[in-house]
Scaffold this active site. Structure first.
Site, mmCIF file in Angstrom:
data_model
loop_
_atom_site.group_PDB
_atom_site.id
_atom_site.type_symbol
_atom_site.label_atom_id
_atom_site.label_comp_id
_atom_site.label_asym_id
_atom_site.label_seq_id
_atom_site.Cartn_x
_atom_site.Cartn_y
_atom_site.Cartn_z
ATOM 1 N N CYS A 41 16.242 45.789 33.263
ATOM 2 C CA CYS A 41 16.194 46.695 32.109
ATOM 3 C C CYS A 41 15.235 47.859 32.393
ATOM 4 O O CYS A 41 15.506 48.695 33.250
ATOM 5 C CB CYS A 41 15.847 45.933 30.838
ATOM 6 S SG CYS A 41 16.272 46.846 29.328
ATOM 7 N N HIS B 136 19.441 41.104 30.724
ATOM 8 C CA HIS B 136 18.460 40.076 30.404
ATOM 9 C C HIS B 136 19.131 38.703 30.491
ATOM 10 O O HIS B 136 20.311 38.567 30.188
ATOM 11 C CB HIS B 136 17.909 40.268 28.993
ATOM 12 C CG HIS B 136 17.104 41.509 28.829
ATOM 13 N ND1 HIS B 136 15.868 41.678 29.419
ATOM 14 C CD2 HIS B 136 17.348 42.655 28.129
ATOM 15 C CE1 HIS B 136 15.387 42.864 29.092
ATOM 16 N NE2 HIS B 136 16.264 43.484 28.320
#
Length: 491
Positions: free
Chosen positions: A336, A433
């Site tokens: 991310c 994630h």
């Protein structure tokens, strides 16, 4: 609005401090009552956390509420956490209402906004009362924060709005447990004190008989019963709401070293929990005052303020350390915000996370990222390109990444490609994630990083499920269940 709220069996768990055990108590009670055949759901009116999850209805909620929903054997929903506050600096935060990012506010702006937020909270509450027999509510911080009492929607203000009984949890492992409980009660208003129906003492080590004189005094002094003393449960594999467990393993017998820079605005550090349970891995967070040690794998985590955290890396010697690490054959993965830092430039023209401007990335992947107001929220499935291993997880990000690096993706999703791998195969990045959650994906990534394959990779999701059951059984054993049921039934 308050007058038309539907009556529902409910119980609110508040704490004397942050991290007293509120999230864990609600998680365990969700499983306990689900095991008893109850249609039970979790609820947290207001959550301040950088660990978040994507709900089944496509919104963003606190990670703890997603775990609590799992404990209740439900799919997580945005109504379970209608207000999520994600700090981006010491004075400002992104405000998320019913799963959708609203805007950034400072503390004064949000305090003024609370009355509007309360409407969203009560609307979500109403919808849940229509669906479930029992709602287990988690407070936030402490109910005795006098400066935040006006327009409170996180603790007693919410409990009074819906007429909900409260249990107060204190962590004895911190010390001063009686002062925590008595001090909290004394700082409450008379009507708020009446709402507290019991105490729970959490994380106790030792012989409870030695604690009994103190428990007797506490009940006499306050007139509130102690419903249970919960023993300390070591190595509990349940995702934390936001607090970061920095227990360093530092076991030289473990052959594989993994380090993570402890960014000031680190987010979704739960991504790394599967690595912490692998007996071969010496996993460490490296903070501001820690020397950066040699490692086999460096992981760059998510961040709520990517440009500021990128600058923190530079200020604390990570640029040179990462370059040296790669020069000696180490591997690097960014997730991310960490993925965005691997590129050449980070652009925030609208000042979404700080002052408008651009910051140079680490430059290991030929790509640039531009932050945009629309947040990407997706639950996804796919396969790793390095080993065709299945991978699943979720995306929570505001940036759009583009450039030649994206032509060599790290993950093939069902509907598109994600992430990138460097031409020399030493650097990988992804928006995903939960990258290590699937045991096959975890094993493939560790093998790519240089750790020899083992016959069976630990399954973190299964370990978490076992520990949720262990927690529920512990609560059932150590809580006064007849009193607890009476409190819930009487409301």
């Amino acid at each position: 609005m308050d007058a038309v709220l539907k009556t529902c069996r409910a119980l609110m768990i508040q704490g004397t401090t942050s991290d007293a055990g509120k999230s864990i108590m609600v998680t365990g009670l969700c499983r306990l009552f689900a095991n008893r055949g109850q249609r039970v759901a979790p609820f947290k009116p207001q959550n301040m956390a950088l660990n978040s999850a994507v709900s089944a209805d496509g919104g963003e909620i606190g990670r703890a509420q997603a775990v609590q929903a799992r404990a209740a054997r439900l799919a997580p929903h945005t109504d379970m956490n209608p207000v999520l506050i994600k700090p981006a600096s010491d004075t400002g935060a992104q405000i998320i209402i019913q799963g959708r990012a609203l805007q950034n506010m400072d503390a004064v702006e949000y305090h003024q906004y609370k009355q509007t937020a309360k409407t969203a909270v009560l609307n979500s509450w109403q919808r849940l009362t229509d669906q479930y027999e029992l709602l287990l509510v988690e407070g936030a911080g402490s109910p005795a924060e006098i400066n935040l009492r006006e327009h409170d929607i996180a603790n007693m203000g919410f409990a009074e709005a819906v007429d909900c009984p409260v249990l107060l949890v204190a962590d004895i492992d911190r010390g001063g447990v009686f002062a925590q409980l008595v001090g909290t009660v004394q700082l409450l208003s008379p009507s708020e004190r009446e709402r507290i129906k019991g105490f729970i003492i959490n994380r106790f080590r030792g012989d409870v008989s030695l604690l009994q004189p103190g428990l007797d005094w506490l009940e006499r002094e306050t007139g509130i019963p102690v419903l249970g003393v919960i023993p300390y449960l070591p190595h509990l594999q349940i995702d934390a709401e936001d607090s970061l467990n920095r227990e360093q393993q530092c076991d030289t017998d473990r052959p594989f070293d993994v380090i993570v820079p402890l960014l000031p605005r680190i987010s979704n550090h739960t991504d790394f929990n599967p690595l912490r349970v692998d007996p071969r891995i010496n996993f460490r967070y490296i903070g501001t005052s820690d020397p950066i040690p040699p490692a086999d794998l460096i992981l760059l985590p998510g961040s709520k303020n990517v440009r500021a955290d990128r600058q923190w890396l530079s200020d604390h010697g990570w640029d040179a350390a990462i370059a040296r690490h790669l020069r000696y054959g180490g591997k690097l993965i960014g997730i991310c915000g960490g993925f965005q830092m691997l590129g050449e430039q980070l652009h925030d023209p609208q000042g979404l996370e700080g002052p408008p401007g651009s910051t140079a990335g680490l430059g290991y992947l030929p790509m640039e990222t531009t932050l945009e107001p629309a947040k990407q929220l997706h639950n996804v499935n796919g396969r790793l390109t390095i080993a065709d291993a299945p991978v699943s997880g979720y995306e929570i990000h505001m940036g759009h990444t583009h450039g030649p690096a994206c032509d060599s993706p790290a993950v093939i999703l069902d509907d598109r490609h994600d992430g990138a791998i460097s031409n020399d195969n030493n650097v990988m990045g992804t928006y995903l994630h939960g990258l290590f959650d699937d045991p096959q994906a975890c094993q493939a990534l560790l093998e790519w990083a240089g750790l020899a394959r083992q016959s069976e990779q630990p399954d973190y999701q299964q370990l978490q499920e076992v520990d949720i059951d262990r927690l529920a059984a512990t609560l059932e054993q150590h809580l006064d269940m007849p009193k607890l049921l009476t409190i819930i039934e009487r409301g």
